[in-house]
Design a protein around this motif. Structure first.
Motif, PDB file in Angstrom:
ATOM      1  N   UNK A  36       0.810  -1.229   0.000  1.00  0.00           N
ATOM      2  CA  UNK A  36       0.000   0.000   0.000  1.00  0.00           C
ATOM      3  C   UNK A  36       0.839   1.274   0.000  1.00  0.00           C
ATOM      4  N   UNK A  37       1.786   1.361  -0.917  1.00  0.00           N
ATOM      5  CA  UNK A  37       2.666   2.535  -1.000  1.00  0.00           C
ATOM      6  C   UNK A  37       1.898   3.842  -1.165  1.00  0.00           C
ATOM      7  N   UNK A  38       0.898   3.848  -2.037  1.00  0.00           N
ATOM      8  CA  UNK A  38       0.080   5.039  -2.266  1.00  0.00           C
ATOM      9  C   UNK A  38      -1.356   4.728  -1.868  1.00  0.00           C
ATOM     10  N   UNK A  39      -1.682   4.935  -0.639  1.00  0.00           N
ATOM     11  CA  UNK A  39      -3.039   4.706  -0.162  1.00  0.00           C
ATOM     12  C   UNK A  39      -3.599   6.041   0.302  1.00  0.00           C
ATOM     13  N   UNK A  40      -4.837   6.323  -0.152  1.00  0.00           N
ATOM     14  CA  UNK A  40      -5.532   7.562   0.189  1.00  0.00           C
ATOM     15  C   UNK A  40      -4.714   8.797  -0.201  1.00  0.00           C
ATOM     16  N   UNK A  41      -4.209   8.766  -1.433  1.00  0.00           N
ATOM     17  CA  UNK A  41      -3.421   9.875  -1.983  1.00  0.00           C
ATOM     18  C   UNK A  41      -4.238  10.643  -3.019  1.00  0.00           C
ATOM     19  N   UNK A  42      -3.735  11.821  -3.382  1.00  0.00           N
ATOM     20  CA  UNK A  42      -4.449  12.669  -4.339  1.00  0.00           C
ATOM     21  C   UNK A  42      -3.448  13.447  -5.187  1.00  0.00           C
ATOM     22  N   UNK A  43      -3.790  13.582  -6.480  1.00  0.00           N
ATOM     23  CA  UNK A  43      -2.961  14.347  -7.422  1.00  0.00           C
ATOM     24  C   UNK A  43      -1.527  13.814  -7.466  1.00  0.00           C
ATOM     25  N   UNK A  44      -1.406  12.568  -7.877  1.00  0.00           N
ATOM     26  CA  UNK A  44      -0.110  11.883  -7.946  1.00  0.00           C
ATOM     27  C   UNK A  44       0.203  11.569  -9.408  1.00  0.00           C
ATOM     28  N   UNK A  45       1.434  11.871  -9.828  1.00  0.00           N
ATOM     29  CA  UNK A  45       1.911  11.516 -11.159  1.00  0.00           C
ATOM     30  C   UNK A  45       3.114  10.594 -10.991  1.00  0.00           C
ATOM     31  N   UNK A  46       3.059   9.458 -11.674  1.00  0.00           N
ATOM     32  CA  UNK A  46       4.101   8.431 -11.627  1.00  0.00           C
ATOM     33  C   UNK A  46       4.714   8.329 -13.020  1.00  0.00           C
ATOM     34  N   UNK A  47       6.048   8.427 -13.117  1.00  0.00           N
ATOM     35  CA  UNK A  47       6.720   8.290 -14.417  1.00  0.00           C
ATOM     36  C   UNK A  47       7.940   7.394 -14.279  1.00  0.00           C
ATOM     37  N   UNK A  48       8.039   6.434 -15.176  1.00  0.00           N
ATOM     38  CA  UNK A  48       9.228   5.585 -15.271  1.00  0.00           C
ATOM     39  C   UNK A  48       9.552   4.883 -13.954  1.00  0.00           C
ATOM     40  N   UNK A  49       8.556   4.283 -13.330  1.00  0.00           N
ATOM     41  CA  UNK A  49       8.752   3.627 -12.038  1.00  0.00           C
ATOM     42  C   UNK A  49       8.559   2.113 -12.141  1.00  0.00           C
ATOM     43  N   UNK A  50       9.064   1.412 -11.126  1.00  0.00           N
ATOM     44  CA  UNK A  50       9.006  -0.041 -11.047  1.00  0.00           C
ATOM     45  C   UNK A  50       8.305  -0.428  -9.744  1.00  0.00           C
ATOM     46  N   UNK A  51       7.264  -1.256  -9.860  1.00  0.00           N
ATOM     47  CA  UNK A  51       6.486  -1.702  -8.701  1.00  0.00           C
ATOM     48  C   UNK A  51       6.546  -3.220  -8.608  1.00  0.00           C
ATOM     49  N   UNK A  52       7.001  -3.712  -7.444  1.00  0.00           N
ATOM     50  CA  UNK A  52       7.108  -5.147  -7.232  1.00  0.00           C
ATOM     51  C   UNK A  52       6.529  -5.531  -5.868  1.00  0.00           C
ATOM     52  N   UNK A  53       5.707  -4.667  -5.287  1.00  0.00           N
ATOM     53  CA  UNK A  53       5.078  -4.904  -3.990  1.00  0.00           C
ATOM     54  C   UNK A  53       3.559  -4.859  -4.142  1.00  0.00           C
ATOM     55  N   UNK A  54       2.838  -5.456  -3.213  1.00  0.00           N
ATOM     56  CA  UNK A  54       1.385  -5.576  -3.286  1.00  0.00           C
ATOM     57  C   UNK A  54       0.652  -4.252  -3.028  1.00  0.00           C
ATOM     58  N   UNK A  55      -0.514  -4.152  -3.629  1.00  0.00           N
ATOM     59  CA  UNK A  55      -1.520  -3.104  -3.377  1.00  0.00           C
ATOM     60  C   UNK A  55      -0.982  -1.672  -3.455  1.00  0.00           C
ATOM     61  N   UNK A  56      -0.256  -1.302  -4.491  1.00  0.00           N
ATOM     62  CA  UNK A  56       0.365   0.031  -4.490  1.00  0.00           C
ATOM     63  C   UNK A  56      -0.592   1.226  -4.523  1.00  0.00           C
ATOM     64  N   UNK A  57      -1.728   1.100  -5.200  1.00  0.00           N
ATOM     65  CA  UNK A  57      -2.625   2.260  -5.358  1.00  0.00           C
ATOM     66  C   UNK A  57      -4.039   1.909  -4.902  1.00  0.00           C
ATOM     67  N   UNK A  58      -4.394   2.268  -3.693  1.00  0.00           N
ATOM     68  CA  UNK A  58      -5.740   2.018  -3.165  1.00  0.00           C
ATOM     69  C   UNK A  58      -6.331   3.316  -2.646  1.00  0.00           C
TER      70      UNK A  58
END
Length: 123
Positions: A36-58
């Motif tokens: 849950x890296x990004x949980x309950x976030x707002x106005x987020x821009x992601x560019x050229x990233x690598x995700x290898x963990x569970x539930x990143x955007x909730x």
């Protein structure tokens, strides 16, 4: 908009509740195996990233993800979020997108069992 660039995050809820961020060339991976890296976030821009963990955007609002990879270990990547733009990404984990509103996907590679599920609502 604040910039976070070339960082690695592996802790639980690393950027929980963040607002107005540009995340560039970062990795969400590592031994702490946080979720849950990004949980309950707002106005987020992601560019050229690598995700290898569970539930990143909730439970996020106004999310733009560009040229990023969510591996097969990145299960349930985007849930309960709205106003999402995903462009030129790889979504490889199970249940990548569920119960989201206003999601636009362009030029992505998607290998995700149970992708795009939204329950039927009775009226």
């Amino acid at each position: 908009m604040n910039l976070i660039e070339n960082k690695t995050f592996d802790e639980e809820r690393a950027l929980y509740g963040s607002k107005e961020l540009l995340i560039k060339s970062c990795s969400f991976d590592g031994p702490a195996d946080g979720e849950s890296a990004f949980k309950e976030c707002r106005d987020i821009t992601i560019r050229d990233c690598f995700f290898n963990l569970r539930y990143p955007f909730w439970h996020n609002e106004s999310l733009n993800i560009d040229n990023s990879v969510m591996t097969e270990h990145c299960r349930a990547a985007l849930w309960y979020s709205e106003n999402i733009n995903i462009t030129e990404c790889k979504l490889l984990g199970i249940k990548a997108l569920r119960e989201c509103k206003n999601a636009k996907i362009k030029n992505c590679e998607i290998i995700s069992p149970e992708f795009g599920w939204f329950p039927k609502k009775s009226i």
